[in-house]
Design an enzyme around this catalytic site. Structure first.
Site, PDB file in Angstrom:
ATOM      1  N   CYS A 116       0.851  -1.185   0.000  1.00 19.27           N
ATOM      2  CA  CYS A 116       0.000   0.000   0.000  1.00 19.27           C
ATOM      3  C   CYS A 116       0.892   1.242   0.000  1.00 19.27           C
ATOM      4  O   CYS A 116       1.700   1.435   0.916  1.00 19.27           O
ATOM      5  CB  CYS A 116      -0.917   0.000   1.219  1.00 19.27           C
ATOM      6  SG  CYS A 116      -1.942  -1.482   1.341  1.00 19.27           S
ATOM      7  N   CYS A 119       1.375   3.484   3.195  1.00 23.34           N
ATOM      8  CA  CYS A 119       1.558   2.876   4.509  1.00 23.34           C
ATOM      9  C   CYS A 119       3.028   2.727   4.901  1.00 23.34           C
ATOM     10  O   CYS A 119       3.838   2.164   4.146  1.00 23.34           O
ATOM     11  CB  CYS A 119       0.871   1.514   4.553  1.00 23.34           C
ATOM     12  SG  CYS A 119       0.898   0.777   6.207  1.00 23.34           S
ATOM     13  N   CYS A 158      -9.699  -0.542  19.463  1.00 20.70           N
ATOM     14  CA  CYS A 158      -9.403  -1.144  18.158  1.00 20.70           C
ATOM     15  C   CYS A 158      -7.962  -1.636  18.123  1.00 20.70           C
ATOM     16  O   CYS A 158      -7.047  -0.929  18.562  1.00 20.70           O
ATOM     17  CB  CYS A 158      -9.613  -0.116  17.050  1.00 20.70           C
ATOM     18  SG  CYS A 158     -11.236   0.684  17.090  1.00 20.70           S
ATOM     19  N   CYS A 192     -12.862  -3.733  18.340  1.00 18.51           N
ATOM     20  CA  CYS A 192     -12.739  -3.752  16.876  1.00 18.51           C
ATOM     21  C   CYS A 192     -11.337  -4.216  16.516  1.00 18.51           C
ATOM     22  O   CYS A 192     -10.378  -3.941  17.253  1.00 18.51           O
ATOM     23  CB  CYS A 192     -12.997  -2.337  16.327  1.00 18.51           C
ATOM     24  SG  CYS A 192     -12.823  -2.181  14.529  1.00 18.51           S
ATOM     25  N   CYS A 252     -17.011  -2.216   9.596  1.00 20.64           N
ATOM     26  CA  CYS A 252     -16.441  -0.866   9.636  1.00 20.64           C
ATOM     27  C   CYS A 252     -15.596  -0.729   8.373  1.00 20.64           C
ATOM     28  O   CYS A 252     -14.562  -1.374   8.242  1.00 20.64           O
ATOM     29  CB  CYS A 252     -15.593  -0.689  10.894  1.00 20.64           C
ATOM     30  SG  CYS A 252     -14.726   0.889  10.984  1.00 20.64           S
ATOM     31  N   ARG A 324     -17.029   8.138  11.090  1.00 23.10           N
ATOM     32  CA  ARG A 324     -15.913   8.313  12.011  1.00 23.10           C
ATOM     33  C   ARG A 324     -14.859   9.252  11.428  1.00 23.10           C
ATOM     34  O   ARG A 324     -14.248   8.955  10.400  1.00 23.10           O
ATOM     35  CB  ARG A 324     -15.306   6.955  12.375  1.00 23.10           C
ATOM     36  CG  ARG A 324     -16.326   6.026  13.038  1.00 23.10           C
ATOM     37  CD  ARG A 324     -15.717   4.740  13.558  1.00 23.10           C
ATOM     38  NE  ARG A 324     -16.747   3.867  14.145  1.00 23.10           N
ATOM     39  CZ  ARG A 324     -17.149   3.920  15.409  1.00 23.10           C
ATOM     40  NH1 ARG A 324     -16.606   4.791  16.234  1.00 23.10           N
ATOM     41  NH2 ARG A 324     -18.088   3.088  15.853  1.00 23.10           N
TER      42      ARG A 324
END
Length: 399
Positions: A116, A119, A158, A192, A252, A324
């Site tokens: 990615c 990232c 999370c 999460c 999510c 969010r």
């Protein structure tokens, strides 16, 4: 009597004036009616259609049949009108003063085989970013981090692991994650995880452990996705989301703004989310935090107005979903964030770090809540777009 005569004469003069101006108006008994007829005539003469588009006529209705053209029309609306409509929908379905505070912890940092381009945890450019691959955190350390988060006011904890998915790790590591879910859920916190791609069996195990929600962002539109990563396909993301949904775990799923995408890619992202079989429980809107050493290190961060437009669009398309306001808030003023809350955001990440990137200071957030009159959302307040897992219901197989 004289006042009545003057009023009647005035109405006739007004009507005559409009007729003289070429308007097809009849002499009406009400000056207001004359004005209304004139306005309609002017609109028709200008070639406008008086009928509102469907999304405005059905504003606040939960739908899964949005077209891309409709989503484009919503996204491209005049900014003030867009925020006004979104705020109306938000107040129809949610308590606008209630914003959830969540904490995100990286339980396994670095060494991810995915590429990615945004990232810092990818092994493809770990030398450039300086991010070292670390082992999975000990269970007790993760648990104590959750305890501290709860004491500080967070109601959802999370956990993120830099994996392609649990299938790449050994059984003992996977069981440690499941144990962490069980122990943190026992704190009466929502739990999460974001662990990469899941099989249906792995999703079922997470549900049995008591997981509340699973995060798996789509990042961007299907068309732009290959510009973001080439080590997986967009369909892989959709397959995991479906496995999560079928397991009875709340979904999510959101995206990242500022990846170099066009506004039509943003339209494509929101269209994809709004036409899933069921709207996600949560849609995180992330602003890119460009990390030095990644291919996207020079990308310009989106503005507060960009993010507010995205929040408003998500709120109109998915009225009951928790939107969010996630990564990138450090670049936004209280005013920027207030606009996002007005447009429909009802969650933030709390704490000084999000995985590997910095986040807003907790005391600053408390000051902002006080200034804006916001209150923290308790755990397990019913989620209209969530599965039973979001409302505190245990899996039938859960101990």
């Amino acid at each position: 009597m004289q006042a009545l005569v003057r009023k009647t004469v005035g109405q006739r003069v007004l009507a005559a004036t409009w007729v003289h101006a070429g308007m097809d108006c009849r002499l009406l008994s009400s000056g207001n009616a004359v004005m209304k007829a004139a306005e309609v005539s002017m609109v028709e003469d200008a070639g406008y259609q008086s009928e509102e588009p469907r999304w405005l006529r059905e504003l606040g209705t939960v739908r899964n049949d949005w077209t891309r053209e409709e989503v484009k029309e919503v996204y491209e609306s005049g900014f003030l009108d867009l925020v006004h409509h979104a705020s109306s929908v938000h107040r129809q379905h949610n308590d606008p003063s209630m914003v959830q505070r969540c904490t995100l912890l990286s339980i396994k940092t670095g060494g991810c085989p995915e590429n990615c381009n945004y990232c810092s945890q990818s092994s493809h450019w770990s030398k450039e970013t300086g991010t070292k691959a670390e082992k999975l955190m000990d269970l007790e350390d993760v648990y104590q981090a959750a305890v501290r988060a709860k004491e500080a006011g967070s109601t959802r904890f999370c956990m993120g692991a830099a994996w392609r998915g649990p299938s790449q790790v050994g059984k003992r590591q996977w069981e440690r994650v499941l144990d962490a879910v069980k122990r943190i859920r026992a704190l009466d916190m929502e739990v999460c995880t974001t662990l990469g791609m899941l099989t249906p069996e792995q999703a079922k195990e997470l549900r049995e452990a008591g997981l509340t929600a699973y995060n798996h962002n789509l990042d961007t539109s299907p068309e732009y996705y290959e510009k973001v990563t080439t080590t997986r396909k967009y369909q892989d993301r959709l397959d995991t989301i479906e496995s999560v949904r079928q397991a009875g775990i709340s979904v999510c799923a959101g995206g990242i703004i500022g990846l170099g995408e066009s506004h039509m890619d943003r339209v494509g992202l929101f269209h994809q989310l709004a036409t899933l079989p069921a709207h996600p429980e949560s849609v995180p809107i992330n602003a890119l935090v460009a990390v030095k050493g990644t291919p996207f290190q020079d990308h310009e961060a989106p503005s507060g107005l960009d993010i507010a437009r995205c929040v408003a669009t998500a709120r109109i398309l998915m009225p009951r979903t928790v939107v969010r306001l996630s990564a990138g808030r450090m670049n936004f003023s209280y005013s920027d964030q207030a606009l996002c809350f007005l447009a429909g955001a009802n969650s933030i990440f709390d704490g000084d770090k999000l995985l590997t990137t910095p986040n807003n200071d907790r005391n600053e957030d408390l000051e902002m809540f006080s200034l804006l009159g916001l209150k923290s959302r308790p755990a397990f307040v019913p989620y209209a777009s969530g599965q039973e897992s979001s409302n505190g219901a245990e899996s039938s197989s859960c101990c």
